[in-house]
Write an enzyme that holds these catalytic residues in place. Structure first.
Site, PDB file in Angstrom:
ATOM      1  N   HIS A 312      -4.195  -2.293   3.207  1.00 52.13           N
ATOM      2  CA  HIS A 312      -3.792  -3.535   2.297  1.00 52.13           C
ATOM      3  C   HIS A 312      -2.437  -3.193   1.501  1.00 52.13           C
ATOM      4  O   HIS A 312      -2.171  -1.843   1.345  1.00 52.13           O
ATOM      5  CB  HIS A 312      -4.731  -3.662   1.039  1.00 52.13           C
ATOM      6  CG  HIS A 312      -4.634  -5.077   0.481  1.00 52.13           C
ATOM      7  ND1 HIS A 312      -3.617  -5.238  -0.501  1.00 52.13           N
ATOM      8  CD2 HIS A 312      -5.242  -6.162   0.660  1.00 52.13           C
ATOM      9  CE1 HIS A 312      -3.765  -6.595  -0.841  1.00 52.13           C
ATOM     10  NE2 HIS A 312      -4.720  -7.153  -0.426  1.00 52.13           N
ATOM     11  N   ASP A 370     -11.541  -8.955   3.626  1.00 53.00           N
ATOM     12  CA  ASP A 370     -12.050  -9.663   5.127  1.00 53.00           C
ATOM     13  C   ASP A 370     -13.142  -8.512   5.761  1.00 53.00           C
ATOM     14  O   ASP A 370     -13.728  -9.010   6.622  1.00 53.00           O
ATOM     15  CB  ASP A 370     -10.721  -9.604   5.781  1.00 53.00           C
ATOM     16  CG  ASP A 370     -10.020 -10.570   5.309  1.00 53.00           C
ATOM     17  OD1 ASP A 370      -8.763 -10.332   4.938  1.00 53.00           O
ATOM     18  OD2 ASP A 370     -10.243 -12.012   4.986  1.00 53.00           O
TER      19      ASP A 370
HETATM   20  C1  SDX Z   1      -5.678 -10.083   3.235  1.00 52.83           C
HETATM   21  O1  SDX Z   1      -1.591  -9.635   0.559  1.00 52.83           O
HETATM   22  C2  SDX Z   1      -2.891  -9.990   0.048  1.00 52.83           C
HETATM   23  O2  SDX Z   1      -3.190  -9.889  -1.062  1.00 52.83           O
HETATM   24  C3  SDX Z   1      -3.551 -10.226   1.071  1.00 52.83           C
HETATM   25  C4  SDX Z   1      -5.181 -10.808   0.796  1.00 52.83           C
HETATM   26  C5  SDX Z   1      -5.140 -11.669  -0.212  1.00 52.83           C
HETATM   27  O3  SDX Z   1      -6.169 -11.869  -0.852  1.00 52.83           O
HETATM   28  O4  SDX Z   1      -4.238 -12.622  -0.194  1.00 52.83           O
HETATM   29  O5  SDX Z   1      -5.769  -9.610   0.276  1.00 52.83           O
HETATM   30  C6  SDX Z   1      -5.876 -11.129   2.050  1.00 52.83           C
HETATM   31  O6  SDX Z   1      -4.575 -10.657   4.038  1.00 52.83           O
HETATM   32  C7  SDX Z   1      -6.147  -8.983   3.418  1.00 52.83           C
HETATM   33  C8  SDX Z   1      -5.725  -7.992   4.557  1.00 52.83           C
HETATM   34  C9  SDX Z   1      -6.409  -8.520   5.832  1.00 52.83           C
HETATM   35  N1  SDX Z   1      -5.729  -8.056   6.768  1.00 52.83           N
HETATM   36  C10 SDX Z   1      -6.323  -7.177   7.558  1.00 52.83           C
HETATM   37  O7  SDX Z   1      -7.422  -6.528   7.417  1.00 52.83           O
HETATM   38  C11 SDX Z   1      -5.495  -6.654   8.963  1.00 52.83           C
HETATM   39  C12 SDX Z   1      -5.532  -5.127   9.236  1.00 52.83           C
HETATM   40  N2  SDX Z   1      -4.643  -4.385   8.164  1.00 52.83           N
HETATM   41  C13 SDX Z   1      -3.219  -4.142   8.426  1.00 52.83           C
HETATM   42  O8  SDX Z   1      -2.909  -5.184   9.276  1.00 52.83           O
HETATM   43  C14 SDX Z   1      -2.387  -3.693   7.207  1.00 52.83           C
HETATM   44  O9  SDX Z   1      -3.294  -2.921   6.735  1.00 52.83           O
HETATM   45  C15 SDX Z   1      -1.896  -4.964   6.312  1.00 52.83           C
HETATM   46  C16 SDX Z   1      -1.329  -5.931   6.885  1.00 52.83           C
HETATM   47  C17 SDX Z   1      -3.281  -5.396   5.376  1.00 52.83           C
HETATM   48  C18 SDX Z   1      -1.208  -4.097   5.320  1.00 52.83           C
HETATM   49  O10 SDX Z   1       0.100  -3.767   5.916  1.00 52.83           O
HETATM   50  P1  SDX Z   1       1.294  -2.757   5.177  1.00 52.83           P
HETATM   51  O11 SDX Z   1       0.915  -2.856   3.730  1.00 52.83           O
HETATM   52  O12 SDX Z   1       2.586  -3.301   5.927  1.00 52.83           O
HETATM   53  O13 SDX Z   1       0.988  -1.209   5.784  1.00 52.83           O
HETATM   54  P2  SDX Z   1       1.607  -0.810   7.080  1.00 52.83           P
HETATM   55  O14 SDX Z   1       1.149  -1.722   8.263  1.00 52.83           O
HETATM   56  O15 SDX Z   1       2.759  -0.098   6.868  1.00 52.83           O
HETATM   57  O16 SDX Z   1       0.318   0.499   7.172  1.00 52.83           O
HETATM   58  C19 SDX Z   1       0.719   1.724   6.857  1.00 52.83           C
HETATM   59  C20 SDX Z   1       0.106   2.585   7.803  1.00 52.83           C
HETATM   60  C21 SDX Z   1       0.675   2.415   9.192  1.00 52.83           C
HETATM   61  O17 SDX Z   1       0.550   3.642   9.912  1.00 52.83           O
HETATM   62  P3  SDX Z   1       1.855   4.745  10.179  1.00 52.83           P
HETATM   63  O18 SDX Z   1       3.064   4.127  10.638  1.00 52.83           O
HETATM   64  O19 SDX Z   1       2.145   5.063   8.678  1.00 52.83           O
HETATM   65  O20 SDX Z   1       1.478   5.747  10.967  1.00 52.83           O
HETATM   66  O21 SDX Z   1      -1.274   2.601   7.848  1.00 52.83           O
HETATM   67  C22 SDX Z   1      -1.635   2.003   9.384  1.00 52.83           C
HETATM   68  C23 SDX Z   1      -0.155   1.655   9.766  1.00 52.83           C
HETATM   69  O22 SDX Z   1      -0.154   1.663  11.080  1.00 52.83           O
HETATM   70  N3  SDX Z   1      -2.657   0.876   8.917  1.00 52.83           N
HETATM   71  C24 SDX Z   1      -3.617   1.014   9.899  1.00 52.83           C
HETATM   72  C25 SDX Z   1      -4.484  -0.288   9.190  1.00 52.83           C
HETATM   73  N4  SDX Z   1      -3.435  -1.011   8.325  1.00 52.83           N
HETATM   74  C26 SDX Z   1      -2.628   0.119   8.173  1.00 52.83           C
HETATM   75  N5  SDX Z   1      -3.857   1.622  10.898  1.00 52.83           N
HETATM   76  C27 SDX Z   1      -5.279   0.861  11.588  1.00 52.83           C
HETATM   77  N6  SDX Z   1      -5.768  -0.063  10.934  1.00 52.83           N
HETATM   78  C28 SDX Z   1      -5.579  -0.723   9.966  1.00 52.83           C
HETATM   79  N7  SDX Z   1      -6.103  -1.856   9.574  1.00 52.83           N
END
Ligand code: SDX
Length: 435
Positions: A312, A370
């Site tokens: 998140h 989720d």
């Molecule tokens: C919702 O914003 C909100 O409040 C949203 C929400 C709401 O109520 O409105 O809470 C609802 O959208 C919840 C989130 C649902 N999405 C998912 O579950 C999809 C999976 N999650 C990711 O796509 C990600 O965690 C995000 C999009 C939620 C957040 O992404 P960020 O903040 O841009 O973080 P990032 O992608 O930069 O991640 C940081 C690191 C990265 O690794 P490195 O580049 O540092 O090596 O963490 C890794 C990412 O690759 N990472 C994950 C991951 N989430 C982040 N790796 C594997 N699986 C994951 N789920």
């Protein structure tokens, strides 16, 4: 906002330094007001993805990502989920406080008596294929609502804003259920005024004209809690879209349609659908024994595999909504005699393994709202393709409350970000034979 605290920006190229006021919120991080920066320095700030940018001030929802805390108008989500229903939560988000008995009666009456959609709306569905994704239908139908309410589209009229909010909260369950019925080839059911908000939705989803639908109170309460948990969440992607669309003066129905379109993405509201598909895939390939292999794929930078329902932008601790959703999951599966549901067991094992794995621990990746919501919704009989529609149904009150807060702000301006231009500098068009 006034401030005695300031931030000074100095430049290594000898440009004159500039000072900016710092504002304190009632809780949470301070902000540096950089609105005059371009005028004073000729430079923009640069923050793609808005990692360090507060786009507005708001009194509606507060998240402490480190503590895993979520407050709706100051009330902890745990207390609201325990002691309130969704319509009380709608009143709280829209009006700033929980309703007293008289306000609750009046608000409920107003919402209940706006649950029908114009009969012409049913014609819209005929244009869609039966296998159209329900989110495509919902985006279209909600945007089209503005064609029916010419009497209340003056966004500067508080009464028009209020009736639009009531209409949207009231009609979303009807439209979402219609999208499901259309895909199932079953007749639409009209809403009933003698049922609670969530019982009405369950009946429109799962009832038929052939027999009375008996709502199961445990399942209705579970759905109501799912709606409460999804109602609002600060300036997430879809809420920011609604605010940006609204800042141009677009009508509330068009703004909510824009929010629905943004929520559809798998990185946002589409994650619950993607999470259940992920669990189904792991289950199909062997279940718990295949978790290690899946986690390895997630950690492999060359794969685009993500652990859906994890991570998140704000929560760097357990999403409080995920905890409540897991409890609701347990209650619903128990009520349905599905305690041994393999997907629930798989999800809990996946969560346990991920939370012990350095990759997730070091990145502070925890389950978000989720992760369990798909399992609960599937147990309630809601098809996977409908999960994000249910999320949109719930988030409509948050979107419209945030939109109303922005439109009511006398200082609000149209949102118009700038950019760091990296394209070609000025050049002349050459005749086609010289290109
Ligand atoms: C919702 O914003 C909100 O409040 C949203 C929400 C709401 O109520 O409105 O809470 C609802 O959208 C919840 C989130 C649902 N999405 C998912 O579950 C999809 C999976 N999650 C990711 O796509 C990600 O965690 C995000 C999009 C939620 C957040 O992404 P960020 O903040 O841009 O973080 P990032 O992608 O930069 O991640 C940081 C690191 C990265 O690794 P490195 O580049 O540092 O090596 O963490 C890794 C990412 O690759 N990472 C994950 C991951 N989430 C982040 N790796 C594997 N699986 C994951 N789920």
């Amino acid at each position: 906002m006034s401030s005695k605290k300031t931030a000074t920006l100095t430049f290594s190229d000898g440009s004159p330094s500039v000072e900016f006021p710092i504002y304190e919120g009632s809780v949470g991080p301070d902000v540096v007001d950089i609105r005059k920066m371009y005028g004073q320095t000729g430079k923009f700030t640069f923050d793609p993805g808005f990692l360090s940018t507060a786009a507005c001030d708001s009194k509606i929802t507060y998240i402490d990502g480190d503590k895993g805390e979520l407050l709706y108008r100051g009330y902890p989500i745990e207390q609201i989920a325990q002691s309130c229903d969704f319509l009380e939560t709608c009143h709280l988000l829209l009006n700033g406080d929980l309703p007293n008995r008289a306000q609750q009666k009046d608000f409920t009456y107003r919402v209940v008596h706006h649950t029908m959609v114009h009969e012409q709306m049913t014609r819209f569905f005929q244009g869609f294929r039966r296998d159209a994704h329900p989110m495509a239908i919902l985006v279209g139908c909600v945007g089209a609502l503005s064609a029916f309410y010419h009497d209340s589209l003056d966004i500067n009229n508080p009464e028009h804003r209020h009736i639009s909010a009531i209409r949207l909260i009231a009609k979303m369950p009807t439209l979402v259920a219609m999208a499901y019925k259309y895909s199932a080839g079953q007749p639409f059911l009209y809403p009933r005024n003698d049922l609670s908000y969530s019982a009405n939705f369950m009946r429109m989803m799962f009832g038929t004209p052939c027999e009375e639908y008996e709502p199961n109170d445990v399942l209705v309460r579970a759905l109501d809690r799912i709606l409460i948990l999804h109602a609002d969440h600060e300036q997430n992607a879809s809420t920011s879209t609604v605010r940006l669309a609204g800042s141009s003066g677009a009508n509330p129905f068009a703004c909510i349609a824009a929010g629905i379109a943004t929520l559809w993405g798998p990185a946002h509201g589409g994650a619950n659908e993607a999470c259940l598909e992920m669990l189904d895939d792991i289950q199909a390939q062997g279940g718990v024994e295949r978790i290690g292999e899946f986690i390895a794929k997630v950690k492999d930078k060359n794969s685009s595999v993500k652990l859906m329902g994890f991570g998140h932008r704000v929560y760097k601790n357990y999403d409080p909504r995920a905890k409540l959703m897991r409890e609701t999951c347990y209650e619903v599966l128990g009520e349905l005699g599905l305690q041994n549901d393999p997907l629930f067991a798989l999800a809990m094992k996946l969560e346990q393994i991920a939370l012990e794995d350095e990759y997730f621990v070091s990145r502070k990746l925890y389950p978000n709202v989720d992760f369990y919501s798909g399992i609960v919704q599937k147990a309630l009989g809601i098809p996977t393709s409908m999960f994000t529609c249910v999320f949109a149904l719930a988030r409509t009150v948050g979107w419209i409350a945030q939109w109303n807060e922005m439109i009511s702000d006398p200082d609000q301006k149209i949102g118009r970000p700038r950019q760091l231009y990296m394209g070609p500098v000025r050049r002349d068009v050459m005749p086609v034979d010289q290109r």
